[in-house]
Enzyme design. Structure first.
Site, PDB file in Angstrom:
ATOM      1  N   TRP A 101      19.468   6.469   7.468  1.00  0.00           N
ATOM      2  CA  TRP A 101      19.157   7.424   6.395  1.00  0.00           C
ATOM      3  C   TRP A 101      20.407   8.054   5.803  1.00  0.00           C
ATOM      4  CZ3 TRP A 101      14.982   6.483   4.038  1.00  0.00           C
ATOM      5  CH2 TRP A 101      13.892   5.970   4.727  1.00  0.00           C
ATOM      6  N   ASP A 175      19.889  16.673   5.999  1.00  0.00           N
ATOM      7  CA  ASP A 175      18.605  16.004   5.773  1.00  0.00           C
ATOM      8  C   ASP A 175      17.821  16.199   7.060  1.00  0.00           C
ATOM      9  OD1 ASP A 175      16.472  14.286   5.676  1.00  0.00           O
ATOM     10  OD2 ASP A 175      17.622  12.504   5.142  1.00  0.00           O
ATOM     11  N   LYS A 199       6.201  14.150   7.880  1.00  0.00           N
ATOM     12  CA  LYS A 199       6.357  13.884   9.309  1.00  0.00           C
ATOM     13  C   LYS A 199       5.887  15.082  10.135  1.00  0.00           C
ATOM     14  CE  LYS A 199      10.054  11.144   7.631  1.00  0.00           C
ATOM     15  NZ  LYS A 199       9.470   9.829   7.813  1.00  0.00           N
TER      16      LYS A 199
HETATM   17  N1  PMP Z   1      15.487  10.931   5.363  1.00  0.00           N
HETATM   18  C1  PMP Z   1      14.923  10.727   6.547  1.00  0.00           C
HETATM   19  C2  PMP Z   1      15.608  11.253   7.768  1.00  0.00           C
HETATM   20  C3  PMP Z   1      13.707  10.047   6.643  1.00  0.00           C
HETATM   21  O1  PMP Z   1      13.143   9.832   7.835  1.00  0.00           O
HETATM   22  C4  PMP Z   1      13.074   9.595   5.476  1.00  0.00           C
HETATM   23  C5  PMP Z   1      11.726   8.905   5.503  1.00  0.00           C
HETATM   24  N2  PMP Z   1      11.433   8.163   6.604  1.00  0.00           N
HETATM   25  C6  PMP Z   1      13.718   9.801   4.263  1.00  0.00           C
HETATM   26  C7  PMP Z   1      14.915  10.485   4.233  1.00  0.00           C
HETATM   27  C8  PMP Z   1      13.122   9.308   2.976  1.00  0.00           C
HETATM   28  O2  PMP Z   1      12.040  10.074   2.654  1.00  0.00           O
HETATM   29  P1  PMP Z   1      11.052   9.700   1.463  1.00  0.00           P
HETATM   30  O3  PMP Z   1      10.423   8.382   1.805  1.00  0.00           O
HETATM   31  O4  PMP Z   1      10.110  10.843   1.465  1.00  0.00           O
HETATM   32  O5  PMP Z   1      11.861   9.609   0.223  1.00  0.00           O
END
Ligand code: PMP
Length: 368
Positions: A101, A175, A199
């Site tokens: 991520w 994040d 989540k």
């Molecule tokens: N950052 C993290 C740590 C994530 O776990 C996720 C989704 N799994 C995201 C960003 C991306 O999020 P979204 O799909 O809501 O754009």
């Protein structure tokens, strides 16, 4: 009805009490004659829901008054662009790459500013965290970005870095999508935090942004108005139509969190204790087995997302089929790392972890 235990990484399980309350209010919210989905976002009913949600989140997470709480849309991936659009001033930002991520975040930010990788744990296969003292931070960086819980790799910062102590005056951007509200946050170390709700907080569709007010008002001219933090803050998250139903469910989850108790601890402190106990139970079971393994350095194992491999991968399908038959759902690992992943967010009770541990042990015995 007993529901199965759902280990999805997200969208993920919600507290049953929250789902029940939402079901009971589905057709008529508090005698208004309307479902929350059918209300104007500018009507007094929805404004009260939104204000309550914001106040509850502020109280739960002890967010100081010099931070704005924004309810936005676009998820974590949109924030990867929205943050540099608002904070970088087209200049520079430093990134710590600790998994999939944060790697996505730094790639997206390159569209808007000069990005430097301050540290990366790619060489370890993202199973460790580079010590903060080793980070290469630039004095002129407009912000430093970290992902405090890497959902795919199962790596978590158990403590936030103190950038000031590292000689940097840049605001820290975190994040916290996949561990928001699972533990307290030391806001004195943070400039901005963002996370999707799907989540730990509610359905997909709402993204929480907590931003220090002095960072507002510096968006690049190309920044879309709906993504300009100052515009969103000035309009109390109602510049455009917010994801009303998702905010409502997140609000119910905040109230559920406030009600949690473990011994003397309440709210986030209680949920943190429970999360520690759940993770400990599961990692102990994995570490004491000869079939399962988790490769992450013990110092930075995630309390939310527990990836594990079967040493004999030919048994993966049998493992998943047996789990499903027992009401243990969505344990398949992310395709980039393979194996299994048990996400044990706030709403997963200890009973779910116990059921998983019993299954792990039984499967290992029956396949010895
Ligand atoms: N950052 C993290 C740590 C994530 O776990 C996720 C989704 N799994 C995201 C960003 C991306 O999020 P979204 O799909 O809501 O754009």
């Amino acid at each position: 009805m007993t529901r199965p235990f759902n280990f999805s990484a997200g969208p993920a399980n919600l507290p049953e009490e929250v789902l029940q309350q939402a079901a009971s209010e589905m057709l008529d919210w508090h005698g208004s004659g309307m479902s929350v989905m059918e209300m104007s976002h500018r009507g007094k009913e929805f404004i009260s829901i939104c204000e309550q949600a914001e106040a509850d989140f502020r109280e739960l997470m002890a967010i100081p008054e010099d931070f704005s709480i924004l309810f936005m849309q676009g998820g974590g991936l949109a924030e990867n662009a929205i943050v540099p659009l608002n904070l970088s001033r087209g200049e520079s930002a430093d990134f710590v790459v600790s998994g999939s991520w944060s790697d996505k975040s730094q790639k997206e930010a390159r569209k808007y500013c000069d990005v430097q990788i301050a540290a990366s744990s790619e060489d370890s296969g993202y199973t460790s965290l580079a010590p903060a003292a080793s980070w290469q931070l630039r004095p002129n960086a407009r912000y430093v970005h970290i992902c405090t819980n890497e959902t795919i790799n199962g790596v978590e910062f158990h403590e936030l870095p103190d950038l000031k102590a590292l000689g940097s005056n840049a605001p820290l951007v975190i994040d916290f999508s996949s561990h928001v509200a699972s533990r307290p946050v030391d806001w004195s170390r943070v400039g901005l935090a963002f996370g999707g709700a799907q989540k730990n907080l509610g359905p997909a569709g709402v993204t929480l942004v907590v931003v220090r007010k002095d960072l507002l008002g510096h968006a690049l001219p190309i920044c879309p108005s709906a993504f300009n933090y100052k515009t969103v803050a000035d309009n109390e998250s109602m510049y455009n139509t917010p994801p009303t139903y998702a905010i409502y469910i997140a609000g119910l989850t905040f109230q559920w969190l406030k009600r949690q108790k473990e011994g003397q601890a309440t709210g986030i402190a209680a949920i943190e204790l429970r999360n520690q106990a759940k993770a400990q139970r599961l990692y102990d079971a994995i570490d004491h087995s000869s079939l399962y393994m988790n490769k992450v350095d013990k110092a930075c194992r995630s309390r939310m997302n527990v990836p594990f491999l079967l040493r004999d991968e030919s048994r993966n399908d049998a493992f998943l089929a047996g789990a499903k038959a027992r009401g243990l759902l969505q344990l398949k690992g992310h395709k980039s790392v393979g194996g299994m992943r048990a996400s044990i967010y706030n709403a997963m009770p200890m009973a779910g972890v116990e059921a998983l541990v019993s299954y792990l042990q039984e499967f290992e015995k029956s396949h010895a």
